[in-house]
Design a protein around this motif. Structure first.
Motif, mmCIF file in Angstrom:
data_model
loop_
_atom_site.group_PDB
_atom_site.id
_atom_site.type_symbol
_atom_site.label_atom_id
_atom_site.label_comp_id
_atom_site.label_asym_id
_atom_site.label_seq_id
_atom_site.Cartn_x
_atom_site.Cartn_y
_atom_site.Cartn_z
ATOM 1 N N ALA A 136 43.125 33.914 47.507
ATOM 2 C CA ALA A 136 42.743 34.781 46.384
ATOM 3 C C ALA A 136 41.881 35.937 46.891
ATOM 4 O O ALA A 136 42.063 37.092 46.482
ATOM 5 C CB ALA A 136 41.981 33.975 45.330
ATOM 6 N N PHE A 185 44.871 32.948 33.104
ATOM 7 C CA PHE A 185 44.587 33.185 34.530
ATOM 8 C C PHE A 185 44.895 34.625 34.934
ATOM 9 O O PHE A 185 44.202 35.218 35.747
ATOM 10 C CB PHE A 185 45.354 32.188 35.413
ATOM 11 C CG PHE A 185 44.812 30.791 35.313
ATOM 12 C CD1 PHE A 185 43.510 30.521 35.682
ATOM 13 C CD2 PHE A 185 45.590 29.751 34.842
ATOM 14 C CE1 PHE A 185 42.982 29.239 35.584
ATOM 15 C CE2 PHE A 185 45.080 28.470 34.735
ATOM 16 C CZ PHE A 185 43.776 28.210 35.108
ATOM 17 N N ILE A 187 48.167 36.303 41.894
ATOM 18 C CA ILE A 187 46.754 35.906 42.045
ATOM 19 C C ILE A 187 46.400 34.887 40.954
ATOM 20 O O ILE A 187 45.680 33.920 41.193
ATOM 21 C CB ILE A 187 45.814 37.129 41.999
ATOM 22 C CG1 ILE A 187 46.141 38.082 43.150
ATOM 23 C CG2 ILE A 187 44.345 36.690 42.084
ATOM 24 C CD1 ILE A 187 45.338 39.366 43.162
ATOM 25 N N ALA A 188 46.975 35.094 39.751
ATOM 26 C CA ALA A 188 46.726 34.143 38.664
ATOM 27 C C ALA A 188 47.226 32.755 39.073
ATOM 28 O O ALA A 188 46.534 31.748 38.876
ATOM 29 C CB ALA A 188 47.434 34.612 37.385
ATOM 30 N N TRP A 216 38.859 40.740 37.211
ATOM 31 C CA TRP A 216 38.225 40.693 38.531
ATOM 32 C C TRP A 216 38.569 41.979 39.304
ATOM 33 O O TRP A 216 37.680 42.692 39.792
ATOM 34 C CB TRP A 216 38.748 39.451 39.269
ATOM 35 C CG TRP A 216 38.093 39.134 40.566
ATOM 36 C CD1 TRP A 216 36.960 39.693 41.079
ATOM 37 C CD2 TRP A 216 38.534 38.166 41.522
ATOM 38 N NE1 TRP A 216 36.678 39.122 42.306
ATOM 39 C CE2 TRP A 216 37.621 38.180 42.594
ATOM 40 C CE3 TRP A 216 39.611 37.268 41.576
ATOM 41 C CZ2 TRP A 216 37.764 37.352 43.719
ATOM 42 C CZ3 TRP A 216 39.738 36.452 42.683
ATOM 43 C CH2 TRP A 216 38.833 36.495 43.737
ATOM 44 N N ILE A 217 39.847 42.315 39.366
ATOM 45 C CA ILE A 217 40.302 43.490 40.128
ATOM 46 C C ILE A 217 39.713 44.787 39.553
ATOM 47 O O ILE A 217 39.149 45.615 40.271
ATOM 48 C CB ILE A 217 41.845 43.561 40.094
ATOM 49 C CG1 ILE A 217 42.441 42.377 40.848
ATOM 50 C CG2 ILE A 217 42.353 44.888 40.665
ATOM 51 C CD1 ILE A 217 43.906 42.135 40.561
ATOM 52 N N ILE A 271 44.799 31.262 41.555
ATOM 53 C CA ILE A 271 43.567 30.751 40.917
ATOM 54 C C ILE A 271 43.853 29.388 40.289
ATOM 55 O O ILE A 271 43.084 28.438 40.420
ATOM 56 C CB ILE A 271 43.044 31.741 39.856
ATOM 57 C CG1 ILE A 271 42.658 33.067 40.513
ATOM 58 C CG2 ILE A 271 41.843 31.152 39.113
ATOM 59 C CD1 ILE A 271 42.201 34.136 39.534
ATOM 60 N N ALA A 279 42.262 37.283 36.694
ATOM 61 C CA ALA A 279 42.547 38.050 37.915
ATOM 62 C C ALA A 279 42.447 39.544 37.631
ATOM 63 O O ALA A 279 41.866 40.324 38.396
ATOM 64 C CB ALA A 279 43.947 37.700 38.425
ATOM 65 N N THR A 305 49.119 40.689 40.502
ATOM 66 C CA THR A 305 48.072 40.061 39.684
ATOM 67 C C THR A 305 48.566 38.705 39.163
ATOM 68 O O THR A 305 47.811 37.738 39.092
ATOM 69 C CB THR A 305 47.680 40.967 38.499
ATOM 70 O OG1 THR A 305 47.419 42.270 39.010
ATOM 71 C CG2 THR A 305 46.453 40.458 37.777
ATOM 72 N N VAL A 331 42.918 39.875 46.579
ATOM 73 C CA VAL A 331 42.156 40.821 45.758
ATOM 74 C C VAL A 331 41.819 42.095 46.545
ATOM 75 O O VAL A 331 41.886 43.203 46.018
ATOM 76 C CB VAL A 331 40.876 40.141 45.206
ATOM 77 C CG1 VAL A 331 39.861 41.163 44.741
ATOM 78 C CG2 VAL A 331 41.260 39.252 44.039
#
Ligand code: PHE
Length: 441
Positions: free
Chosen positions: A310, A144, A105-106, A151-152, A109, A148, A102, A314
């Motif tokens: 991204a 961020f 992913i941050a 979102w997940i 982003i 993420a 995560t 995800v």
């Protein structure tokens, strides 16, 4: 729990789980560190002789047991179910990986968002920018990270069909189109030919024992094996899905994506005479600089690249906690929302600790290493190989072989079944024990 994937939904969900930051970020930089093409051949070989057989084993187990990994081991064992069930607890690897996943992913982003503002134009300024972000900018990292994270877990809260299946159905093809777009652009660059040569003409002098072991570990990570993720997805597989076709399709796509990402990244590296063997920073330090030197088109490429990354990240992230979520629901009778809440809280805390541990002067280290490195090696070098080994040993020593035989015979010949069983009985355990020992030594 009766929700099922559609036939195509299942294939895309397994592909979505497998193809992620492993193929797009780890493989290219590990190829770079191990001198290119010869390593790729090793990685292919490991995927073929070790990855596909274990993937098939996990799919079959999930399909028979229709439950989380703990109950799958317990219920499928012909003897010693109460001991075998502990093998299912390798699923703890999922939330541990998800914490730093995560965080990555941050970062992705963040890089997608800066594509249009401040891309660095020299390697030095790019490195300074990255290090400053990671080691002192805690506030924006937490922001961020939280984006993420929500979102997940929002996707997961929607369940198997409306959450996992739908997201894979949209994000995986979108990611492919974006990736192909950048590939076609990179074909027009001077660096493309050297990149293809670097990736495709093997130099076996570069192969060391360490490269062998990295390839084994990478095959595991990129096929999502050893932590019950695939067992859990397969528990929602529809009867008409073909496990062999799914496994081969996913393994091949994984390799194709890793190759294409390698072509893209090394084209940019060679175009600008950057260094291929620079480790984890390859994606976050070199690429933005290269995009930064291409004017408007560079900004567009950067946006497309990081958004695509991204998306594919995800679709892997959501598969990392589905196993413990199902376990909590079944074992403690929790609602899906409540099970998600406990898993999410665990991931959030560990993730924030990963971020804090990267900060300048942080004392949050284990044996002098930052938590991301510790979590990654614990999960990838210990839990995943152990989980894969337990799956192989379980099938050989405790499962009902006839059941596997009857199941396999519906879609493969006797010969293929025998090859699979040979790989599971001898090749997989021996190879995995080697990776395992190497991680401990
Ligand atoms: N396969 C994913 C990747 O390559 C990571 C992953 C591992 C996902 C294990 C689920 C289970 O990024």
């Amino acid at each position: 729990m009766g929700e099922q994937f559609s036939k195509i939904g299942f294939v895309l969900a397994v592909a979505g789980s497998a193809i992620g930051l492993g193929a797009c970020w780890k493989v290219p930089y590990i190829i770079g560190e191990n001198g290119g093409s010869a390593f790729i051949i090793l990685y292919f070989a490991m995927t073929l002789i070790l990855g596909i057989p274990i993937l098939l084993a996990e799919i079959s187990m999930g399909c028979f047991a229709k439950s989380d990994p703990v109950n799958a081991f317990k219920n499928l064992a012909t003897k010693g179910g109460n001991l075998w069930k502990f093998s299912g607890f390798t699923m703890i690897g999922g939330p541990i990986i998800l914490s730093f996943y995560t965080m990555l992913i941050a970062w992705i982003i963040k890089y997608a968002l800066i594509s249009f503002t401040a891309l660095p134009t020299s390697i030095e300024s790019s490195r300074a920018f990255f290090l400053n972000f990671v080691s002192s900018d805690i506030i924006s990292q937490i922001i961020f990270f939280s984006i993420a994270f929500f979102w997940i877990f929002y996707i997961l809260s929607k369940g198997v069909k409306d959450g996992i299946e739908k997201v894979n159905l949209w994000l995986m093809p979108t990611f492919f189109v974006m990736m192909l777009g950048i590939l076609f652009y990179s074909m027009t660059m001077k660096g493309f030919l050297p990149a293809v040569k670097y990736m495709l003409i093997p130099d076996f002098s570069k192969i060391t024992l360490h490269a062998f072991l990295s390839a084994l570990g990478l095959a595991f990570f990129t096929l999502s094996l050893g932590i019950g993720a695939i067992i859990t997805y397969a528990s929602s597989m529809s009867e008409d899905s073909n496990p062999l076709v799914t496994s081969i399709f996913v393994a091949v796509m994984n390799i194709v994506v890793a190759l294409i990402m390698g072509f893209i990244i090394f084209t940019f590296i060679f175009e600008f005479n950057a260094e291929p063997s620079q480790g984890t920073g390859l994606t976050f330090i070199s690429l933005p600089t290269l995009f930064g030197n291409l004017g408007l088109i560079g900004k567009i490429l950067s946006l497309v690249f990081f958004v695509g990354l991204a998306f594919t990240a995800v679709t892997s992230a959501i598969s990392l906690v589905e196993a413990p979520i199902r376990y909590f629901m079944k074992q403690f009778g929790m609602s899906r929302k409540k099970a998600i809440f406990y898993n999410a809280a665990f991931v959030y805390i560990l993730g924030i600790l990963c971020i804090v541990s990267n900060l300048n002067g942080s004392h949050l280290r284990i044996f002098g290493q930052d938590l991301t490195t510790v979590f990654d090696s614990f999960a990838s070098n210990i839990i995943m190989p152990l989980g894969g080994l337990l799956v192989a040993l379980f099938i050989v020593f405790s499962a009902d072989k006839e059941r596997f035989h009857a199941f396999f015979r519906k879609f493969v010949s006797e010969k293929i079944f025998n090859i699979w069983f040979f790989l599971i009985k001898f090749v997989a355990p021996i190879c995995i024990i080697i990776i395992f020992l190497s991680a401990l030594l």
